[in-house]
Design an enzyme around this catalytic site. Structure first.
Site, PDB file in Angstrom:
ATOM      1  N   ARG A  15     -35.885  14.225   9.850  1.00 39.58           N
ATOM      2  CA  ARG A  15     -35.202  14.145  11.424  1.00 39.58           C
ATOM      3  C   ARG A  15     -33.976  13.399  11.398  1.00 39.58           C
ATOM      4  O   ARG A  15     -33.243  13.055  12.284  1.00 39.58           O
ATOM      5  CB  ARG A  15     -36.149  13.201  12.009  1.00 39.58           C
ATOM      6  CG  ARG A  15     -37.460  14.009  12.724  1.00 39.58           C
ATOM      7  CD  ARG A  15     -38.532  13.149  12.778  1.00 39.58           C
ATOM      8  NE  ARG A  15     -39.327  12.576  11.854  1.00 39.58           N
ATOM      9  CZ  ARG A  15     -40.339  11.795  11.784  1.00 39.58           C
ATOM     10  NH1 ARG A  15     -40.887  11.321  13.217  1.00 39.58           N
ATOM     11  NH2 ARG A  15     -41.023  11.371  10.895  1.00 39.58           N
ATOM     12  N   ARG A 331      -4.559  -6.987   1.678  1.00 42.94           N
ATOM     13  CA  ARG A 331      -5.200  -6.251   0.862  1.00 42.94           C
ATOM     14  C   ARG A 331      -5.407  -6.780  -0.325  1.00 42.94           C
ATOM     15  O   ARG A 331      -5.234  -8.032  -0.640  1.00 42.94           O
ATOM     16  CB  ARG A 331      -4.120  -4.769   0.525  1.00 42.94           C
ATOM     17  CG  ARG A 331      -4.160  -4.124   1.952  1.00 42.94           C
ATOM     18  CD  ARG A 331      -3.001  -2.900   1.594  1.00 42.94           C
ATOM     19  NE  ARG A 331      -3.315  -2.120   0.508  1.00 42.94           N
ATOM     20  CZ  ARG A 331      -2.431  -1.307   0.119  1.00 42.94           C
ATOM     21  NH1 ARG A 331      -1.073  -1.288   0.676  1.00 42.94           N
ATOM     22  NH2 ARG A 331      -2.754  -0.683  -0.886  1.00 42.94           N
ATOM     23  N   TYR A 364       6.561  -5.637   4.418  1.00 38.99           N
ATOM     24  CA  TYR A 364       5.332  -5.241   3.529  1.00 38.99           C
ATOM     25  C   TYR A 364       5.763  -5.986   2.314  1.00 38.99           C
ATOM     26  O   TYR A 364       7.173  -5.978   1.770  1.00 38.99           O
ATOM     27  CB  TYR A 364       5.703  -3.570   3.228  1.00 38.99           C
ATOM     28  CG  TYR A 364       4.937  -3.309   1.938  1.00 38.99           C
ATOM     29  CD1 TYR A 364       3.504  -3.429   2.043  1.00 38.99           C
ATOM     30  CD2 TYR A 364       5.513  -2.919   0.818  1.00 38.99           C
ATOM     31  CE1 TYR A 364       2.863  -3.126   0.679  1.00 38.99           C
ATOM     32  CE2 TYR A 364       4.674  -2.293  -0.161  1.00 38.99           C
ATOM     33  CZ  TYR A 364       3.438  -2.650  -0.113  1.00 38.99           C
ATOM     34  OH  TYR A 364       2.662  -2.285  -1.404  1.00 38.99           O
ATOM     35  N   ALA A 378      11.892 -10.885   9.214  1.00 35.25           N
ATOM     36  CA  ALA A 378      11.341  -9.644  10.009  1.00 35.25           C
ATOM     37  C   ALA A 378      11.865  -8.459   9.255  1.00 35.25           C
ATOM     38  O   ALA A 378      13.083  -8.395   9.140  1.00 35.25           O
ATOM     39  CB  ALA A 378      11.379  -9.760  11.449  1.00 35.25           C
ATOM     40  N   SER A 403      16.261 -10.974   7.711  1.00 30.13           N
ATOM     41  CA  SER A 403      15.692  -9.787   8.446  1.00 30.13           C
ATOM     42  C   SER A 403      16.175  -8.377   7.689  1.00 30.13           C
ATOM     43  O   SER A 403      17.310  -8.225   7.427  1.00 30.13           O
ATOM     44  CB  SER A 403      15.839  -9.926   9.907  1.00 30.13           C
ATOM     45  OG  SER A 403      15.315 -11.066  10.341  1.00 30.13           O
ATOM     46  N   ALA A 421      20.898 -10.863   6.078  1.00 31.93           N
ATOM     47  CA  ALA A 421      20.279  -9.766   6.936  1.00 31.93           C
ATOM     48  C   ALA A 421      20.609  -8.442   6.511  1.00 31.93           C
ATOM     49  O   ALA A 421      21.902  -8.272   6.325  1.00 31.93           O
ATOM     50  CB  ALA A 421      20.043 -10.104   8.298  1.00 31.93           C
TER      51      ALA A 421
END
Ligand code: UD1
Ligand code: CA
Length: 454
Positions: A15, A331, A364, A378, A403, A421
């Site tokens: 089932r 992660r 990242y 950023a 950045s 930057a």
């Protein structure tokens, strides 16, 4: 008396409409069978015999880590036949407890009642009063309330089907009795199966007391035969875990919207918002706040840290007073030191951030070793993969990464260095200096915007 446990787990579970043998279906991060084995193991039995069959070696192969004795039932001829396969390995001086691989939420305390009764020479049968007894075997009692026999749903008449006391299938008795009775079981019934439940009538004939132990809650003995019952079992487990967490002092914004598929331990005054999933082993320190829609697997999070909404954390060690998210992804093999900030749309993989370092937006960090007091601007990306190999990025204490910097690994940024930057950093940047890589800015003074042709 030594205890031997038999777990019947050879059935296909038609089932379920699944390619997976039923007892391998997941429930709260474990297979159904593992839940039963855990409940049995709490009684410290001499042996746990698991009868498997349908799906070939898939069950023992998947669950090889369990400390159980695997017994094959090559043809599924019924629960009585299945129990007999295991009984060949059990000597007469044991008490036998029979469990079902598809009744996963039974409590050890209930099982203890069955084995205690069996040790007194009784046949203990776990029963339950249920609202909808359809499909289950029914307990037939005489005028004095003594159990007489069990009739399977498919063999029952209309009056018998109205009985709401059901057989859960779980039972216990002395091995010497079961050895004898199982030899007598025949398959003269609608399903042409050898029913374990037939031993009840045999006990009555012999004058052995049949002790119907009633389960405290219906949900504890619910069988899992289809997806709907699997979902119901998941809900029961969720409620149990939520109750236990709240009893320990954890605030759950909604006790019906937390899923713990493993072990979750919490310090004091932890707050967990709605729709959070915890997998594997998760340890939360005191006063940790977990925002809504967060998934956390195999992580340790220190005191006073806060995870904001929609973050996914996996295999990370996170210090105290850390702020993560919203929308962050951490992660495996990452370590975030105390007071670090990892903000929105930041992914951290196999990287270490030292105390009070920050990567607040759109970044990242992969295979990176980042010191303390570092500010990652950023849009910073560690270019850790050259298409073949992974390389490391090392950033010293107090560095400032402007950045939109691409750090092409392997590369080292010295302590106190500043990266302008928009730089693509391909060579090491020395400590305490400004390094930038950027085409010079030009201004064209007399330039005119193009005009629309008329
Ligand atoms: C069984 C009981 C029924 C009870 C119900 C509770 C019998 C005859 N009936 O019915 O009284 O109300 O459980 O859930 O026992 N299995 C084997 N080998 C086999 C057949 C079954 O290992 O040859 C295993 C299955 O994998 C399962 C368990 O035994 O874990 C129960 O079998 P299932 O076919 O689901 O029995 P039910 O019809 O539910
Ligand atoms: Ca069943």
């Amino acid at each position: 008396m030594p205890l031997s446990v038999i777990i019947l787990a050879a059935g296909q579970g038609k089932r379920m409409h699944s390619d997976l043998p039923k007892v391998l279906q997941p429930l709260g991060g474990m297979t159904l069978l593992e839940h039963v084995v855990h409940a049995a193991a709490a009684l410290k039995p001499a042996h746990i015999h698991v009868v498997y069959g349908h799906g070939g070696d898939q069950v023992p192969a998947t669950l090889g880590h369990l400390h159980v004795h695997w017994v094959q039932q090559s043809e599924q001829l019924g629960t009585g036949h299945a129990a007999m396969q295991a009984m060949q390995h059990i000597s007469d001086d044991h008490v036998v407890l029979v469990l079902y691989g598809d009744v996963p939420l039974v409590r050890s305390t209930t099982l203890q009642k069955l084995t205690d009764s069996a040790a007194h020479g009784e046949l203990a049968v776990l029963t339950a009063l249920v609202a909808d007894p359809s499909g289950y075997g029914r307990m037939l009692r005489d005028a004095e309330g003594q159990v007489q026999r069990i009739v399977e749903h498919k063999d029952a008449g209309a009056a018998e089907r109205r009985i709401t006391e059901i057989n859960t299938g779980l039972m216990a008795c002395k091995a010497s009795l079961l050895h004898r009775w199982l030899k007598e079981v025949r398959n003269h019934n609608t399903q042409k199966e050898y029913y374990l439940t037939d031993v009840v009538a045999m006990a009555v004939t012999e004058g052995v007391l049949v002790h119907g132990v009633t389960a405290a809650e219906e949900s504890e003995v619910a069988g899992v035969n289809d997806r709907k019952q699997l979902a119901a079992a998941e809900a029961t487990l969720r409620q149990r875990i939520a109750d236990a967490l709240m009893q320990q002092g954890v605030t759950l914004r909604d006790a019906a919207r937390i899923d713990v598929r493993g072990q979750l331990s919490c310090g004091r005054d932890v707050v967990i918002d709605v729709n959070c999933v915890f997998e594997g082993e998760v340890k939360l320190g005191s006063r940790v706040h977990i925002g809504p829609n967060t998934v956390i697997r195999d992580c340790e999070i220190g005191d006073d840290s806060e995870v904001f909404a929609h973050s996914v954390l996996d295999g990370a060690r996170i210090g105290a007073r850390v702020r993560i998210g919203p929308f962050a992804r951490i992660r495996p093999e990452s370590e975030l030191g105390d007071e670090t900030h990892v903000g929105n749309f930041v992914e951290v993989k196999q990287s270490r951030l030292g105390k009070h370092s920050k990567a607040n937006h759109l970044t990242y960090l992969g295979d990176a070793e980042i010191g303390s007091e570092v500010n990652v601007g950023a849009g910073t990306i560690t270019c850790n993969y050259d298409g073949v190999n992974k390389h490391r990025t090392v950033i010293g204490d107090g560095a400032f990464i402007g950045s939109n910097t691409a750090l092409v690994a392997p590369v080292t940024v010295g302590a106190g260095a500043t990266i302008g930057a928009g730089s693509v950093i391909t060579r090491d940047a020395p400590a305490e200096a400004l390094t930038l890589e950027r085409a010079e800015q030009k201004t064209v003074k007399d330039w005119k915007r193009p005009q629309k042709k008329s």
